[in-house]
Design a protein around this motif. Sequence first.
Motif, mmCIF file in Angstrom:
data_model
loop_
_atom_site.group_PDB
_atom_site.id
_atom_site.type_symbol
_atom_site.label_atom_id
_atom_site.label_comp_id
_atom_site.label_asym_id
_atom_site.label_seq_id
_atom_site.Cartn_x
_atom_site.Cartn_y
_atom_site.Cartn_z
ATOM 1 N N PHE A 139 10.148 5.290 8.529
ATOM 2 C CA PHE A 139 11.458 4.983 7.950
ATOM 3 C C PHE A 139 12.529 4.770 9.022
ATOM 4 C CE2 PHE A 139 15.324 5.728 5.439
ATOM 5 C CZ PHE A 139 15.035 4.996 4.294
ATOM 6 N N LYS A 140 12.366 5.393 10.176
ATOM 7 C CA LYS A 140 13.344 5.200 11.247
ATOM 8 C C LYS A 140 13.342 3.768 11.778
ATOM 9 C CE LYS A 140 10.324 7.186 14.862
ATOM 10 N NZ LYS A 140 9.343 7.901 14.021
ATOM 11 N N TYR A 141 12.221 3.061 11.562
ATOM 12 C CA TYR A 141 12.136 1.667 11.985
ATOM 13 C C TYR A 141 12.530 0.698 10.862
ATOM 14 C CZ TYR A 141 9.120 3.875 15.483
ATOM 15 O OH TYR A 141 8.609 4.697 16.459
ATOM 16 N N LEU A 142 12.173 1.057 9.626
ATOM 17 C CA LEU A 142 12.441 0.185 8.477
ATOM 18 C C LEU A 142 13.073 1.028 7.368
ATOM 19 C CD1 LEU A 142 12.018 -2.730 7.271
ATOM 20 C CD2 LEU A 142 9.918 -1.810 6.235
ATOM 21 N N PRO A 143 14.375 1.281 7.427
ATOM 22 C CA PRO A 143 15.032 2.175 6.467
ATOM 23 C C PRO A 143 15.394 1.472 5.158
ATOM 24 C CG PRO A 143 16.597 1.499 8.141
ATOM 25 C CD PRO A 143 15.281 0.871 8.524
ATOM 26 N N VAL A 144 14.367 1.047 4.424
ATOM 27 C CA VAL A 144 14.552 0.399 3.120
ATOM 28 C C VAL A 144 13.592 1.055 2.139
ATOM 29 C CG1 VAL A 144 14.619 -1.775 1.846
ATOM 30 C CG2 VAL A 144 15.037 -1.791 4.313
ATOM 31 N N ARG A 145 14.117 1.767 1.161
ATOM 32 C CA ARG A 145 13.261 2.500 0.224
ATOM 33 C C ARG A 145 12.559 1.558 -0.752
ATOM 34 N NH1 ARG A 145 18.072 4.571 0.836
ATOM 35 N NH2 ARG A 145 18.327 6.651 1.761
ATOM 36 N N PHE A 146 11.280 1.876 -1.019
ATOM 37 C CA PHE A 146 10.542 1.114 -2.026
ATOM 38 C C PHE A 146 9.428 1.974 -2.593
ATOM 39 C CE2 PHE A 146 8.182 0.096 1.892
ATOM 40 C CZ PHE A 146 6.859 0.277 1.492
ATOM 41 N N THR A 147 8.889 1.524 -3.710
ATOM 42 C CA THR A 147 7.705 2.133 -4.298
ATOM 43 C C THR A 147 6.634 1.061 -4.438
ATOM 44 O OG1 THR A 147 8.972 3.788 -5.516
ATOM 45 C CG2 THR A 147 6.750 3.322 -6.314
ATOM 46 N N ALA A 148 5.423 1.368 -3.977
ATOM 47 C CA ALA A 148 4.284 0.457 -4.124
ATOM 48 C C ALA A 148 3.354 1.028 -5.187
ATOM 49 C CB ALA A 148 3.545 0.299 -2.802
ATOM 50 N N GLU A 149 3.010 0.211 -6.179
ATOM 51 C CA GLU A 149 2.140 0.631 -7.275
ATOM 52 C C GLU A 149 0.898 -0.250 -7.305
ATOM 53 O OE1 GLU A 149 5.635 2.177 -10.365
ATOM 54 O OE2 GLU A 149 4.689 0.212 -10.668
ATOM 55 N N TYR A 150 -0.264 0.369 -7.411
ATOM 56 C CA TYR A 150 -1.542 -0.330 -7.420
ATOM 57 C C TYR A 150 -2.267 -0.030 -8.734
ATOM 58 C CZ TYR A 150 -1.018 -0.339 -2.272
ATOM 59 O OH TYR A 150 -0.562 -0.495 -0.974
ATOM 60 N N THR A 151 -2.866 -1.052 -9.313
ATOM 61 C CA THR A 151 -3.750 -0.854 -10.465
ATOM 62 C C THR A 151 -5.064 -1.571 -10.191
ATOM 63 O OG1 THR A 151 -1.871 -0.773 -11.994
ATOM 64 C CG2 THR A 151 -4.052 -1.110 -12.954
ATOM 65 N N PHE A 152 -6.167 -0.839 -10.264
ATOM 66 C CA PHE A 152 -7.507 -1.399 -10.076
ATOM 67 C C PHE A 152 -8.238 -1.304 -11.413
ATOM 68 C CE2 PHE A 152 -6.056 0.546 -6.163
ATOM 69 C CZ PHE A 152 -6.262 -0.462 -5.225
ATOM 70 N N THR A 153 -8.753 -2.432 -11.888
ATOM 71 C CA THR A 153 -9.419 -2.489 -13.190
ATOM 72 C C THR A 153 -10.808 -3.075 -13.022
ATOM 73 O OG1 THR A 153 -7.281 -2.856 -14.269
ATOM 74 C CG2 THR A 153 -9.261 -3.328 -15.566
#
Length: 337
Positions: A139-153
Motif C-alpha cells: 500500500f505504501k507504493y500504491l495507496p488506492v483501496r480496492f476489493t478483488a472478488e473471484y468466482t470459480f464455477t
Amino acid sequence: MANTAELFEWKGTTCVKLCAGGYEAWVANEIGSNVIRLRDNVNGLEFFRFSEDNTADTIKQSAEVWGLPTLYLPNRFADGILKTSDAVYQLPVNEKAPYNNHIHGFLHKRAHEVVEYKADDNCAWVKTRYVYDEKDEFFKYLPVRFTAEYTFTLSEQGMEQNIRFINTDGMKVLPMSLASHTTINSPFVDGAKEEDIRLTVPIGKRCELNERCLPTENLKVPTMHDLEYKNGVKKPVLQVVDNEMYFAEYADLDGEKFHGVIAEDIASGKKLCYEVSEEYGFWIIWNDRGFNHYFCPEPMTAMIDAPNLSLPADVTGYREVKPGDVFETHERFFTKL
C-alpha cells in the motif's frame, strides 16, 4: 456422480476442491486464489502445470509459474513508474539490471479469504475475496483501496473464472491492467508427447519489445513466424518462445467466433480450449526456454507498461476504474474432442 465442493488441506495450504461435469479443480485461496490444479477426469487432460511432488511453499516461492495465477499489476513497468490521470506511483523495482522494471505486482502472492463454496445439481463453485488497504505492505507504493472478488464455477461447460475489481478508495482512480499467467501443462493429455502439441492464437499486429521487454510502440505486421499462431501450426514447447506479444483477434471453433486460444494434441485430436472475455485485448506467449514442460498463453487487458506509453488508451487497453466503479473479466477452460 454428484457435484461437490469441499475444503481440504493440501501440503500445508487450504484449498477448495470442486468436482462437477467430469472436471476437478483445486482453488488455493491462500496462494492468490490460484487454481493449482484443473483436470478433465473423463478425457484425461491435466490443464495446468502441476506436480504431485510439489509443496505449497514451492508454489508460493514461484507463484507465477504454477497453475492459474492472476496478476495485478501484470508484466513490466519501466523503472517501477506507474502514471495515472491523478497520480504518479513509484513501484518497487523487483526485476534487476539490465531490465530495471517492476514486474507482476503482488495480488497472486496474497492469502485470500474463502467467502462461499457450494454445489448443486448443475455445478460447483467457490467465491474468494481479497481486500486491499493499508494493511497490505504494498500500500505504501500504491495507496488506492480496492476489493478483488473471484468466482470459480465448475460444470459440464468446464471451469469458468469471473474476476471483479471494485474501487473502494473514494478519492483516487484505480489503474487497471490484469492478466492470467496461465501455465498449460506439456503434455496436457495423459500419456501424450510434447512434440504433438499445436497452439492456435488468433493474433493481430505484433507489439515489438526492446531489450528490457518493454514496448517500443512499433506495431508490426505479422511475419510468417507470427502467422504460425494464427494458422494453428505453432509448436509451443521444445523451442524458445520469449515474450511474444500480439493484439488479440478471433479464432474459429466449430464454425463459431471464438475469443481465445486452442491447444491440440494432434495424435488424439483432444483440444484444450481457453476462452476469455473481450476485455483481454492482448496475448503474450512465453515458455520458460521451452524445455520445462509447460507453456504460457497469457491474456492481458493492456499492453506491457501501458499507462506510461504515448499510444492512446484505446490502443494500449489501459483503463482506470473510478471510485465506486467495477471492472470485471471472465475466462473459461474446457475440453473438445
